[in-house]
Design a protein around this motif. Sequence first.
Motif, mmCIF file in Angstrom:
data_model
loop_
_atom_site.group_PDB
_atom_site.id
_atom_site.type_symbol
_atom_site.label_atom_id
_atom_site.label_comp_id
_atom_site.label_asym_id
_atom_site.label_seq_id
_atom_site.Cartn_x
_atom_site.Cartn_y
_atom_site.Cartn_z
ATOM 1 N N ARG A 113 40.059 40.851 44.732
ATOM 2 C CA ARG A 113 40.350 40.932 43.298
ATOM 3 C C ARG A 113 40.552 42.378 42.852
ATOM 4 N NH1 ARG A 113 39.335 36.348 40.096
ATOM 5 N NH2 ARG A 113 38.785 37.807 38.449
ATOM 6 N N ARG A 171 37.529 31.735 47.370
ATOM 7 C CA ARG A 171 37.838 32.720 46.328
ATOM 8 C C ARG A 171 36.556 32.943 45.533
ATOM 9 N NH1 ARG A 171 40.425 31.937 40.975
ATOM 10 N NH2 ARG A 171 40.286 29.730 41.454
ATOM 11 N N HIS A 172 36.287 34.156 45.175
ATOM 12 C CA HIS A 172 35.109 34.608 44.434
ATOM 13 C C HIS A 172 33.877 34.820 45.324
ATOM 14 C CE1 HIS A 172 37.292 34.154 40.736
ATOM 15 N NE2 HIS A 172 37.407 32.856 40.892
ATOM 16 N N GLN A 204 34.678 40.986 45.645
ATOM 17 C CA GLN A 204 35.027 39.577 45.491
ATOM 18 C C GLN A 204 36.357 39.230 46.152
ATOM 19 O OE1 GLN A 204 35.550 38.144 41.438
ATOM 20 N NE2 GLN A 204 33.552 37.146 41.621
#
Length: 125
Positions: free
Chosen positions: A72, A95-96, A114
């Motif tokens: 990110r 994701r994350h 992230q």
Amino acid sequence: MRLLLTLALLPLAGCVTDRMTPEEELADVIGDRVAQAPVDCVSTAVLDQPRIIDNRTIVYRRTGTIYVNRLRSECPGLDPYTTLITEVRGGQLCRHDLVSTLDPGGTIPGPKCQLGEFVPYELPE
């Protein structure tokens, strides 16, 4: 003496310029594969070791598919010479999820970063 030292270092100077840029390295890894729709998660059971391209790009390989993850944001300390520490929950990398780095010989992990979406690249049929 100075001349000998200079001549000894000349072969090393050529090695430094031969290194691929991150964009060239990523293109080399992807090869002829074609980007597919991004996915949020990939199973860790079938992934090879990650390959760090630069401070924002990690490549994972599964059989014939390459997954490119662009974090990110830039991750301080993330480079091809660091160890990637991944926090995995439930057998999938998503994701994350958070990753951090460990410098060679180090014992204290770097900041947590992230993951972004995983873009699969597959060979055309």
